[in-house]
Design a protein around this motif. Structure first.
Motif, PDB file in Angstrom:
ATOM      1  N   VAL A 180       0.735  -1.072  -0.168  1.00 41.21           N
ATOM      2  CA  VAL A 180      -0.259  -0.123  -0.432  1.00 41.21           C
ATOM      3  C   VAL A 180       0.897   1.417   0.500  1.00 41.21           C
ATOM      4  O   VAL A 180       0.610   2.514  -0.194  1.00 41.21           O
ATOM      5  CB  VAL A 180      -1.366   0.229   1.364  1.00 41.21           C
ATOM      6  CG1 VAL A 180      -2.570  -1.056   1.046  1.00 41.21           C
ATOM      7  CG2 VAL A 180      -0.180  -0.176   2.504  1.00 41.21           C
ATOM      8  N   GLU A 181       2.002   1.454  -0.056  1.00 44.35           N
ATOM      9  CA  GLU A 181       3.012   2.138   0.808  1.00 44.35           C
ATOM     10  C   GLU A 181       4.002   1.661  -1.181  1.00 44.35           C
ATOM     11  O   GLU A 181       4.133   3.269  -1.797  1.00 44.35           O
ATOM     12  CB  GLU A 181       4.160   2.623   1.062  1.00 44.35           C
ATOM     13  CG  GLU A 181       3.523   2.398   3.034  1.00 44.35           C
ATOM     14  CD  GLU A 181       4.649   2.172   3.961  1.00 44.35           C
ATOM     15  OE1 GLU A 181       5.316   2.233   3.769  1.00 44.35           O
ATOM     16  OE2 GLU A 181       4.580   2.578   4.928  1.00 44.35           O
ATOM     17  N   ALA A 182       4.257   1.028  -1.467  1.00 48.60           N
ATOM     18  CA  ALA A 182       4.840   1.305  -3.503  1.00 48.60           C
ATOM     19  C   ALA A 182       3.621   1.766  -4.194  1.00 48.60           C
ATOM     20  O   ALA A 182       3.806   2.367  -4.275  1.00 48.60           O
ATOM     21  CB  ALA A 182       4.867  -0.224  -2.884  1.00 48.60           C
ATOM     22  N   ALA A 183       2.215   1.934  -3.665  1.00 49.55           N
ATOM     23  CA  ALA A 183       1.864   2.394  -4.607  1.00 49.55           C
ATOM     24  C   ALA A 183       1.743   3.858  -4.702  1.00 49.55           C
ATOM     25  O   ALA A 183       1.206   4.222  -5.110  1.00 49.55           O
ATOM     26  CB  ALA A 183      -0.076   2.216  -4.525  1.00 49.55           C
ATOM     27  N   LEU A 184       2.056   4.235  -3.335  1.00 48.91           N
ATOM     28  CA  LEU A 184       1.962   5.672  -3.665  1.00 48.91           C
ATOM     29  C   LEU A 184       3.596   6.163  -4.381  1.00 48.91           C
ATOM     30  O   LEU A 184       3.767   7.240  -4.305  1.00 48.91           O
ATOM     31  CB  LEU A 184       2.814   6.431  -1.726  1.00 48.91           C
ATOM     32  CG  LEU A 184       1.122   6.350  -1.173  1.00 48.91           C
ATOM     33  CD1 LEU A 184       1.103   6.370  -0.158  1.00 48.91           C
ATOM     34  CD2 LEU A 184       0.310   7.420  -1.737  1.00 48.91           C
ATOM     35  N   ILE A 185       4.634   5.915  -4.655  1.00 46.93           N
ATOM     36  CA  ILE A 185       5.446   6.149  -5.114  1.00 46.93           C
ATOM     37  C   ILE A 185       5.434   7.142  -6.479  1.00 46.93           C
ATOM     38  O   ILE A 185       6.418   7.960  -6.671  1.00 46.93           O
ATOM     39  CB  ILE A 185       6.165   5.121  -5.901  1.00 46.93           C
ATOM     40  CG1 ILE A 185       6.718   4.209  -4.900  1.00 46.93           C
ATOM     41  CG2 ILE A 185       6.894   5.535  -6.320  1.00 46.93           C
ATOM     42  CD1 ILE A 185       6.955   2.643  -5.538  1.00 46.93           C
TER      43      ILE A 185
END
Length: 363
Positions: A154-159
């Motif tokens: 879910v953090e990688a989707a913010l890149i």
């Protein structure tokens, strides 16, 4: 590997159908991505509401290389099993804009004249050009970035949103220590820009929003914004003057959708020789816009759009550092069969209080 992909295809205005699509044979310069997670962007919502042709939406894509040709592996420096983040652009690589690093402006990345992830009809072979799918085609001209395995999905989707923040705050506006930054709009892009401004050393970051976005304003504070302003009940110019002791803002960014009032107030809260960035489509003509304020304050006004290769690298390092609680930005994570609900929720027509909405195709 399965030779078919379950894919959520937008087939009409606010209408999705799960289809089984063939996986293509891979040429030496191409590949196949097994999609892990996709962030739902405002652009996806806009395409869904303004349907033009059947397509697989979704372009904030993270996944694992499932199959790759030898030429592509050497060119990209990746191999099967590597985890990567995708840029939405599929540029030509040869024009002046591509050669000078501005491939996001290449005409080949415009869906009206070329192709782009998350905005290409399925009648363009091999159809798998969107992230709301179990698998996605890695085009020979795709722009990819390896990312560490320890980063939560879910953090990688913010890149990509965070990379826009670094591009606009650091590269374009040159935000640095001691500066005051005002960000109009506490959506995904606005919050990412607040993070990037703080990471660049801004002394004071002020995020604005309306009462309808009160939860996002609260989140902005949790992510490091120094002040939030509810423009439904507070006068922005007066509040910024109060916070800054009359100094006003070095950099102002408008990423609000629809209304033109934030553009006017952005010009008003910028200090003399300040920078005003416009990062959202309005699709409206301005009425009673006092252009003289640009002259009188000697302002720099710039339109900002997308990210560069370098800013994506910066975002990957930032997200991987774990210094900010980025996972609190994820409010909803749906499976592939609920892609319609994901798009509706991100657009404010589904489940309540959306922040970062994601789709995990294998959930």
């Amino acid at each position: 590997m399965s030779e078919k992909s379950q894919s959520a295809v937008a087939i009409g205005v606010l209408e999705t159908e799960i289809r089984e699509l063939e996986l293509p044979r891979i040429a030496p310069d191409a590949g196949i991505l097994r999609v892990e997670i996709v962030g739902v962007c405002g652009t996806d919502v806009s395409h869904y509401r303004n349907f033009s042709a059947p397509m697989i939406l979704g372009h904030h894509v993270v996944g694992y290389v499932d199959r790759i040709g030898e030429v592509a592996s050497q060119r990209w420096g990746i191999k099967e099993g590597d985890r990567i983040a995708m840029e939405e652009y599929i540029p030509c690589g040869q024009c002046d804009l591509c050669r000078t690093g501005y491939y996001r402006l290449c005409s080949e990345t415009d869906p009206r004249t070329g192709i782009r992830y998350g905005a290409t009809p399925i009648d363009v072979s091999p159809s798998l050009f969107g992230g709301f799918s179990q698998y996605m085609y890695l085009h020979p001209n795709a722009v990819v970035h390896k990312i560490p395995n320890h980063v939560p999905a879910v953090e990688a989707a913010l890149i990509l949103p965070v990379s826009n923040g670094f591009e606009w705050m650091s590269t374009v506006a040159g935000v640095g220590p001691g500066q005051v930054v005002v960000i109009q709009g506490p959506g995904q892009q606005g919050l990412a820009c607040a993070l990037a401004a703080k990471a660049a050393g801004a002394e004071t970051v002020i995020v604005t929003g309306r009462t309808s976005s009160i939860r996002r304003l609260e989140l902005a504070g949790r992510l490091g914004a120094d002040y939030t302003v509810n423009v439904s009940s507070e006068d922005l110019v007066e509040r910024v003057a109060e916070i800054t002791g009359g100094r006003m803002a070095d950099v102002v960014l408008d990423v609000t959708s629809g209304g033109t009032e934030p553009v006017v107030s952005s010009l008003q809260v910028a200090k003399k020789r300040g920078v005003v960035l416009l990062g959202a489509l309005k699709k409206k003509l301005f009425q009673d816009l006092d252009l003289d304020v640009i002259y009188e304050k000697s302002l720099t006004v710039k339109g900002v759009r997308g990210h560069s290769y370098h800013s994506v690298k910066m975002a990957i390092d930032f997200v991987a550092s774990g210094k900010f609680p980025l996972r609190v930005m994820n409010s909803h994570d749906y499976g592939l069969c609920d892609t319609d609900l994901a798009l509706r929720t991100a657009g404010g027509q589904g489940e309540p209080n959306p922040l970062l909405v994601t789709v995990s195709p294998w959930k």
